[in-house]
Design a protein around this motif. Structure first.
Motif, PDB file in Angstrom:
ATOM      1  N   GLU A 101       6.381  -5.552  -5.279  1.00 53.53           N
ATOM      2  CA  GLU A 101       7.247  -5.617  -4.102  1.00 53.53           C
ATOM      3  C   GLU A 101       7.113  -6.969  -3.405  1.00 53.53           C
ATOM      4  N   SER A 102       5.888  -7.455  -3.251  1.00 54.97           N
ATOM      5  CA  SER A 102       5.673  -8.758  -2.602  1.00 54.97           C
ATOM      6  C   SER A 102       6.335  -9.877  -3.390  1.00 54.97           C
ATOM      7  N   LYS A 152      -2.800  -5.291  -4.955  1.00 54.43           N
ATOM      8  CA  LYS A 152      -2.506  -5.903  -3.655  1.00 54.43           C
ATOM      9  C   LYS A 152      -3.175  -7.268  -3.635  1.00 54.43           C
ATOM     10  N   GLY A 158      -2.388 -11.640  -2.455  1.00 59.30           N
ATOM     11  CA  GLY A 158      -1.524 -12.643  -1.850  1.00 59.30           C
ATOM     12  C   GLY A 158      -0.754 -13.349  -2.953  1.00 59.30           C
ATOM     13  N   GLU A 177      -1.979 -12.124   3.343  1.00 62.13           N
ATOM     14  CA  GLU A 177      -2.592 -10.798   3.436  1.00 62.13           C
ATOM     15  C   GLU A 177      -1.655  -9.795   2.788  1.00 62.13           C
ATOM     16  N   PRO A 178      -2.055  -9.243   1.676  1.00 59.51           N
ATOM     17  CA  PRO A 178      -1.160  -8.344   0.941  1.00 59.51           C
ATOM     18  C   PRO A 178      -1.064  -6.964   1.595  1.00 59.51           C
ATOM     19  N   ASP A 179       0.082  -6.676   2.195  1.00 58.49           N
ATOM     20  CA  ASP A 179       0.336  -5.364   2.781  1.00 58.49           C
ATOM     21  C   ASP A 179       1.057  -4.436   1.807  1.00 58.49           C
ATOM     22  N   HIS A 180       1.625  -5.014   0.753  1.00 55.19           N
ATOM     23  CA  HIS A 180       2.426  -4.251  -0.193  1.00 55.19           C
ATOM     24  C   HIS A 180       1.937  -4.530  -1.616  1.00 55.19           C
ATOM     25  N   VAL A 239       2.978 -14.571   0.893  1.00 57.16           N
ATOM     26  CA  VAL A 239       2.177 -13.738   1.778  1.00 57.16           C
ATOM     27  C   VAL A 239       0.709 -13.972   1.456  1.00 57.16           C
TER      28      VAL A 239
END
Length: 187
Positions: free
Chosen positions: A70-71, A42, A44, A63-66, A61
Motif C-alpha cells: 500500500e505504501s 511495514k 519506510g 514511519e511505516p503506518d501501512h 514515508v
C-alpha cells in the motif's frame, strides 16, 4: 534487515509502475494491491521517478503506518502527481520513466561524526519541522557530512546550521535501493 530477493524487488517495481501508470492515465490507483509476503511488511519506502536521468518526483514515508504494498502504491502515485517541486507527470512521459525504490531501515539517532556518505541517509527533526535526504543524494552531489547535514536542514526549512542546536535531532538510516533494470544496492 536482509536484502530482498530479485523476485521481490521486481514485484515491487512492477507494482510502483502500475500505480504511476494508473494514476497518470486514469487518475486512479490499482484495484488490486498484493498484501502477502514482502507486500505485507511495514517498512519506510521512497519512490523516485526520473525521465532521461532527470528527477521528476520523489515521495516517501519514513514511519511505516501501512503495509509496504500500500505504501509503495501511494508513494509512486504521489511522486507522479503531487511532488510540489515538479509539474505532474504526463502520459507521454510514461515510456521514458525510470523508477527507483529505496527501502529504509528504521531511523536511529546518529552523531555527526558517525555519518558515512553513501551509506547513511539523514532525517533532521526540530519541533514540527523535518527534513530527509536519501543516502544517494549525498553521494551523487559529492557532499561532505557537514554539507549533507546543512542540506537536510534546508529541506526541513531550518537554518543551515540548525543541526548543531541541542534541540535538533539527527537520525541516520540505510537503504536498499533498486530500480528498473538495475541490481540491488544496499547502502
Amino acid at each position: 534487515m536482509p536484502s530482498l530477493s530479485d523476485h521481490a524487488r521486481q514485484a515491487l517495481l512492477r507494482l510502483a509502475r502500475e500505480a504511476v501508470t494508473q494514476t497518470v492515465s486514469f487518475r486512479r490507483l490499482p484495484a488490486q494491491i498484493p498484501s502477502d509476503g514482502v507486500f505485507a511488511e511495514k517498512r519506510g519506502v521512497f519512490v523516485t521517478l526520473r525521465v532521461r536521468e532527470r528527477l521528476r518526483g520523489c515521495i516517501g514515508v519514513v514511519e511505516p503506518d501501512h503495509p509496504l504494498g500500500e505504501s509503495t502504491v501511494r508513494c509512486a502515485a504521489s511522486a507522479a502527481l503531487k511532488d510540489q517541486r515538479f509539474s505532474p507527470v504526463q502520459a507521454h512521459e510514461l515510456a521514458d520513466l525510470q523508477l527507483e525504490i529505496s527501502l529504509l531501515s528504521p531511523p536511529l539517532l546518529i552523531r555527526p561524526e558517525e555519518i558515512e556518505i553513501g551509506r547513511h541517509g539523514l532525517l533532521v527533526v526540530r519541533g514540527q519541522q523535518r527534513g530527509l535526504l536519501l543516502p544517494q543524494v549525498a553521494a551523487e552531489h559529492h557532499l561532505t557530512p557537514e554539507q549533507f547535514l546543512a542540506e537536510t536542514c534546508r529541506k526541513a526549512q531550518l537554518p543551515l546550521d540548525a543541526w548543531r542546536a541541542p534541540d535538533t535531532q539527527i537520525f541516520g538510516f540505510t537503504c536498499e535501493v533498486f530500480s528498473d533494470g538495475d541490481q540491488a544496492v544496499v547502502t
